[in-house]
Design an enzyme around this catalytic site. Structure first.
Site, PDB file in Angstrom:
ATOM      1  N   LYS A  12     -17.671  -6.296  -1.854  1.00 48.42           N
ATOM      2  CA  LYS A  12     -18.639  -5.741  -2.792  1.00 48.42           C
ATOM      3  C   LYS A  12     -19.815  -6.694  -2.971  1.00 48.42           C
ATOM      4  O   LYS A  12     -19.641  -7.921  -2.968  1.00 48.42           O
ATOM      5  CB  LYS A  12     -17.962  -5.488  -4.142  1.00 48.42           C
ATOM      6  CG  LYS A  12     -16.889  -4.411  -4.061  1.00 48.42           C
ATOM      7  CD  LYS A  12     -15.992  -4.426  -5.281  1.00 48.42           C
ATOM      8  CE  LYS A  12     -14.802  -3.499  -5.064  1.00 48.42           C
ATOM      9  NZ  LYS A  12     -13.768  -3.696  -6.099  1.00 48.42           N
TER      10      LYS A  12
ATOM     11  N   VAL B 187     -13.664  -9.337 -10.268  1.00 44.56           N
ATOM     12  CA  VAL B 187     -14.938 -10.066 -10.224  1.00 44.56           C
ATOM     13  C   VAL B 187     -15.980  -9.358 -11.088  1.00 44.56           C
ATOM     14  O   VAL B 187     -16.681  -9.984 -11.891  1.00 44.56           O
ATOM     15  CB  VAL B 187     -15.461 -10.159  -8.768  1.00 44.56           C
ATOM     16  CG1 VAL B 187     -16.867 -10.728  -8.734  1.00 44.56           C
ATOM     17  CG2 VAL B 187     -14.521 -10.989  -7.902  1.00 44.56           C
TER      18      VAL B 187
ATOM     19  N   HIS C  64     -17.359   4.376  -3.584  1.00 45.72           N
ATOM     20  CA  HIS C  64     -16.232   3.603  -4.123  1.00 45.72           C
ATOM     21  C   HIS C  64     -16.399   3.574  -5.641  1.00 45.72           C
ATOM     22  O   HIS C  64     -17.341   2.973  -6.146  1.00 45.72           O
ATOM     23  CB  HIS C  64     -16.248   2.179  -3.549  1.00 45.72           C
ATOM     24  CG  HIS C  64     -15.213   1.268  -4.171  1.00 45.72           C
ATOM     25  ND1 HIS C  64     -14.175   0.721  -3.454  1.00 45.72           N
ATOM     26  CD2 HIS C  64     -15.065   0.808  -5.433  1.00 45.72           C
ATOM     27  CE1 HIS C  64     -13.435  -0.023  -4.262  1.00 45.72           C
ATOM     28  NE2 HIS C  64     -13.952   0.015  -5.462  1.00 45.72           N
TER      29      HIS C  64
ATOM     30  N   ARG D 127      -5.163  -7.470 -11.608  1.00 46.62           N
ATOM     31  CA  ARG D 127      -5.748  -8.720 -12.105  1.00 46.62           C
ATOM     32  C   ARG D 127      -7.107  -8.403 -12.701  1.00 46.62           C
ATOM     33  O   ARG D 127      -7.584  -7.283 -12.592  1.00 46.62           O
ATOM     34  CB  ARG D 127      -5.954  -9.688 -10.939  1.00 46.62           C
ATOM     35  CG  ARG D 127      -6.722  -8.991  -9.818  1.00 46.62           C
ATOM     36  CD  ARG D 127      -7.184  -9.911  -8.737  1.00 46.62           C
ATOM     37  NE  ARG D 127      -7.580  -9.200  -7.545  1.00 46.62           N
ATOM     38  CZ  ARG D 127      -8.720  -8.565  -7.354  1.00 46.62           C
ATOM     39  NH1 ARG D 127      -9.612  -8.509  -8.321  1.00 46.62           N
ATOM     40  NH2 ARG D 127      -8.988  -7.949  -6.238  1.00 46.62           N
TER      41      ARG D 127
ATOM     42  N   ARG E 210     -23.967  -9.995  -7.049  1.00 47.29           N
ATOM     43  CA  ARG E 210     -23.195 -11.173  -6.627  1.00 47.29           C
ATOM     44  C   ARG E 210     -24.117 -12.114  -5.856  1.00 47.29           C
ATOM     45  O   ARG E 210     -24.695 -11.726  -4.836  1.00 47.29           O
ATOM     46  CB  ARG E 210     -22.026 -10.769  -5.736  1.00 47.29           C
ATOM     47  CG  ARG E 210     -21.004  -9.914  -6.446  1.00 47.29           C
ATOM     48  CD  ARG E 210     -19.737  -9.810  -5.635  1.00 47.29           C
ATOM     49  NE  ARG E 210     -18.820  -8.838  -6.210  1.00 47.29           N
ATOM     50  CZ  ARG E 210     -17.533  -8.776  -5.913  1.00 47.29           C
ATOM     51  NH1 ARG E 210     -17.018  -9.611  -5.018  1.00 47.29           N
ATOM     52  NH2 ARG E 210     -16.762  -7.870  -6.464  1.00 47.29           N
TER      53      ARG E 210
ATOM     54  N   GLU F 109      -4.636   6.378   7.381  1.00 46.56           N
ATOM     55  CA  GLU F 109      -5.282   7.199   6.365  1.00 46.56           C
ATOM     56  C   GLU F 109      -6.429   7.936   7.015  1.00 46.56           C
ATOM     57  O   GLU F 109      -7.056   7.413   7.947  1.00 46.56           O
ATOM     58  CB  GLU F 109      -5.868   6.330   5.241  1.00 46.56           C
ATOM     59  CG  GLU F 109      -4.910   6.031   4.136  1.00 46.56           C
ATOM     60  CD  GLU F 109      -5.555   5.216   3.021  1.00 46.56           C
ATOM     61  OE1 GLU F 109      -4.796   4.697   2.208  1.00 46.56           O
ATOM     62  OE2 GLU F 109      -6.793   5.103   2.969  1.00 46.56           O
TER      63      GLU F 109
ATOM     64  N   LYS G 125       0.811  -1.212   0.000  1.00 47.48           N
ATOM     65  CA  LYS G 125       0.000   0.000   0.000  1.00 47.48           C
ATOM     66  C   LYS G 125       0.847   1.267   0.000  1.00 47.48           C
ATOM     67  O   LYS G 125       0.550   2.212  -0.720  1.00 47.48           O
ATOM     68  CB  LYS G 125      -0.965   0.008   1.185  1.00 47.48           C
ATOM     69  CG  LYS G 125      -2.004  -1.091   1.160  1.00 47.48           C
ATOM     70  CD  LYS G 125      -2.896  -1.009  -0.074  1.00 47.48           C
ATOM     71  CE  LYS G 125      -3.512  -2.342  -0.427  1.00 47.48           C
ATOM     72  NZ  LYS G 125      -4.190  -2.986   0.688  1.00 47.48           N
TER      73      LYS G 125
ATOM     74  N   GLU H 293      -8.706   1.824  -7.953  1.00 50.48           N
ATOM     75  CA  GLU H 293      -9.836   2.116  -7.065  1.00 50.48           C
ATOM     76  C   GLU H 293      -9.671   3.482  -6.400  1.00 50.48           C
ATOM     77  O   GLU H 293      -8.574   3.829  -5.942  1.00 50.48           O
ATOM     78  CB  GLU H 293      -9.949   1.029  -5.984  1.00 50.48           C
ATOM     79  CG  GLU H 293     -10.248  -0.346  -6.568  1.00 50.48           C
ATOM     80  CD  GLU H 293     -10.582  -1.395  -5.528  1.00 50.48           C
ATOM     81  OE1 GLU H 293     -11.331  -2.329  -5.840  1.00 50.48           O
ATOM     82  OE2 GLU H 293     -10.071  -1.293  -4.385  1.00 50.48           O
TER      83      GLU H 293
ATOM     84  N   LYS I 258      -4.280   0.854   8.617  1.00 54.21           N
ATOM     85  CA  LYS I 258      -4.281  -0.139   7.535  1.00 54.21           C
ATOM     86  C   LYS I 258      -2.979  -0.929   7.518  1.00 54.21           C
ATOM     87  O   LYS I 258      -1.902  -0.367   7.703  1.00 54.21           O
ATOM     88  CB  LYS I 258      -4.464   0.551   6.181  1.00 54.21           C
ATOM     89  CG  LYS I 258      -5.802   1.247   6.021  1.00 54.21           C
ATOM     90  CD  LYS I 258      -5.981   1.696   4.578  1.00 54.21           C
ATOM     91  CE  LYS I 258      -7.446   2.030   4.298  1.00 54.21           C
ATOM     92  NZ  LYS I 258      -7.676   2.203   2.850  1.00 54.21           N
TER      93      LYS I 258
END
Lengths: 447, 80
Positions: free
Chosen positions: A237, A296, A208, A293, A339, A200, A117, A275, A158
């Site tokens: 999500k 979904v 989002h 990658r 989903r 953060e 990150k 994102e 985080k």
């Protein structure tokens, strides 16, 4: 194409999705499978299949050695990792390349940088992309309290090596922060193998929004517009949408340009997702992470652009330049993805593995179902609970919502509870219908 | 003395330890009280604690750490 055989290092619907793309491109596909998946659809549909281990993921789909051995023994010359499992493990990407095989994804060092990150934030800053105000990695609680004084409460602690929404804890005061930092470091060490954490600023009620990019490693980088993935439960999500409803056109352009700039900065290759959190009041957006990658929720982007993102991944990995320029990509209509998880929305979303005794899938115009489950299949307890994705397209948002309601009404699963009833409720909710939901909305949603 | 078997309430992967490097929840021959956590079952990436439903002493394990288990499978026997 110069590659001829693709080892599909995944299972379930995404493995089937990749097998289908291979078939359409004239490539041979090789599935891998665990004990529990011997009869699975991705195995049945692939040209060949290799058993790689026991049912638990750590002894099969997460076993890099076994997957590599399968690639070698089956004569594969490329490896597509899908999402999850080994897809963002830089050491696996490196091992694949070192074995002389084509990795369908960005180079290992890019995965490494974007997977850390703090390093990813540095890349964003280098590309002139705004990041959420935050700290460097923290040595201890005192450093955290000092950093929080600069950033302002509330903050999120985080894990530098975290991901998928895991390893994130809120804190609203010095006292709470001291306690949370200790916990977060301990948890990060055991969950991610590194106790590095950073802070953060927590944004109050952001959306989002993520931008799909594809790069060919030869100077070609395009975006395929954005998705709104604000409907999340426990940072997972649930329902995604493209394009983002209500997004100001100028902000949309700025976000898409930022994603492309970031992909260029890091030397990206393949399909990836940048994102952001968006403050809808001010129009300010902040980079949070890049997923290196296929995602979904890629079908919603495919439905509004007409692109085949998995085919593009394979072609770019094969060394082809991008077959299209930015101006060739249009966003048409509205797409939603639901989903379908094997979870009981009436029982705190407890996982519900088991036998699907009867199944009726929705169909008709503008409806796409990605699933590897058929009637009579047993959903094993060893893997993710997401067992299907229903995606719908409509020429405008009202039509997409109506089509979603219609398709969800047709969808029948018997034998196990699923999240289909949640989606039916969501499409009748005034906030979702208005498209004004933020990332906190679903946490407070009562079934 | 009689015996009692604790069974799996969900299918999944059984763990005797809270994390790979930790000590087992319950050692061989250990005394457990009703409500004690004796293991974890991982089901679809979530972890559910397995609680002792009676008080007793561990006499026999039927499963190893990381074994795959089905609903109703015997996990451990307690002398009660």
């Amino acid at each position: 194409m110069s590659i001829s055989t693709v080892l599909v290092a995944n299972r379930g619907e995404i493995a089937l999705r990749i097998v289908r793309a291979c078939r359409e491109l004239g490539l041979r596909s090789v599935a891998v499978y665990s004990d529990a998946d011997a009869e699975a659809a991705h195995v049945r549909h692939a040209d060949d299949a290799v058993h790689i281990g026991k049912s638990s993921a750590s002894k099969s789909y997460l076993d890099a050695e076994a997957v590599l051995a399968a690639a070698r023994s089956s004569g594969a010359d490329a490896v597509h990792p899908g999402y999850g499992f080994l897809s963002e493990r830089a050491s696996f990407a490196r091992a694949v390349a070192d074995a002389g095989l084509v990795w369908v994804g960005p180079p290992a060092d890019v995965i490494e940088r974007m997977g850390d990150k703090a390093a990813a934030r540095a890349v964003a800053a280098g590309a002139g992309v705004p990041v959420v105000p935050g700290s460097d990695e923290l040595a201890d609680s005192d450093a955290a309290v000092a950093a929080a004084a600069e950033i302002g409460y509330p903050v999120l602690v985080k894990a530098a090596a975290g991901g998928g929404g895991r390893g994130i804890r809120p804190a609203a005061s010095d006292e709470e922060l001291r306690r949370v930092v200790v916990e977060a470091r301990r948890e990060a060490a055991s969950a991610f193998g590194s106790d590095a954490v950073y802070l953060e600023r927590a944004l109050p009620r952001p959306k989002h929004i993520e931008v799909q990019v594809v790069a060919d490693g030869q100077g070609g980088v395009v975006h395929c517009f954005e998705r709104d993935c604000s409907l999340q439960r426990r940072r997972q999500k649930v329902l995604e949408e493209a394009p983002a409803p209500g997004l100001d056109e100028g902000v949309r352009r700025a976000m898409c340009d930022a994603a492309v700039a970031l992909a260029r900065e890091v030397g990206y290759v393949g399909a990836g997702t940048v994102e952001f959190l968006l403050d809808t009041d001010s129009g300010e957006f902040f980079f949070i992470e890049m997923n290196t990658r296929i995602q979904v929720e890629h079908p919603v982007t495919e439905l509004v652009t007409g692109l085949d993102l998995v085919a593009l991944q394979l072609r770019v990995a094969d060394g082809e330049p991008l077959p299209l320029a930015q101006d060739d990509i249009e966003c048409r209509g509205v797409a939603l993805e639901f989903r379908v998880n094997a979870e009981d929305p009436d029982d705190d979303f407890l996982p519900t593995p088991g036998e699907v005794t009867a199944l009726e899938l929705p169909g008709g115009p503008g409806v796409r179902v990605d699933t590897a489950i058929a009637a009579g299949d047993v959903i094993p307890p060893f893997y993710d609970s997401m067992v299907a994705k229903l995606a719908v397209w409509g020429p405008d948002r009202a039509a997409a919502l109506a089509r979603g309601r219609r398709a969800l009404a047709e969808y029948r699963v018997e034998g196990i509870p699923t999240t289909i009833p949640l989606h039916r409720r969501l499409l009748d909710d005034p906030t979702v219908v208005a498209g004004t939901h933020d990332i906190t909305f679903l946490e407070g949603f009562a079934m | 003395m009689s015996s009692h078997r604790i069974t799996a309430r969900t299918p999944g992967v059984f763990y005797r330890r809270p994390s790979p490097d930790a000590e087992p929840y319950v050692g061989d021959g250990a005394a457990v009280s009703e409500g004690d956590t004796i293991g974890l079952i991982e089901v679809m990436k979530t972890y559910r604690e397995v609680k002792a439903d009676t008080t007793g002493t561990v006499s026999q394990w039927f499963v190893e750490n990381e074994d795959e288990v089905t609903i109703g499978q015997d996990l451990v026997e307690l002398d009660t």
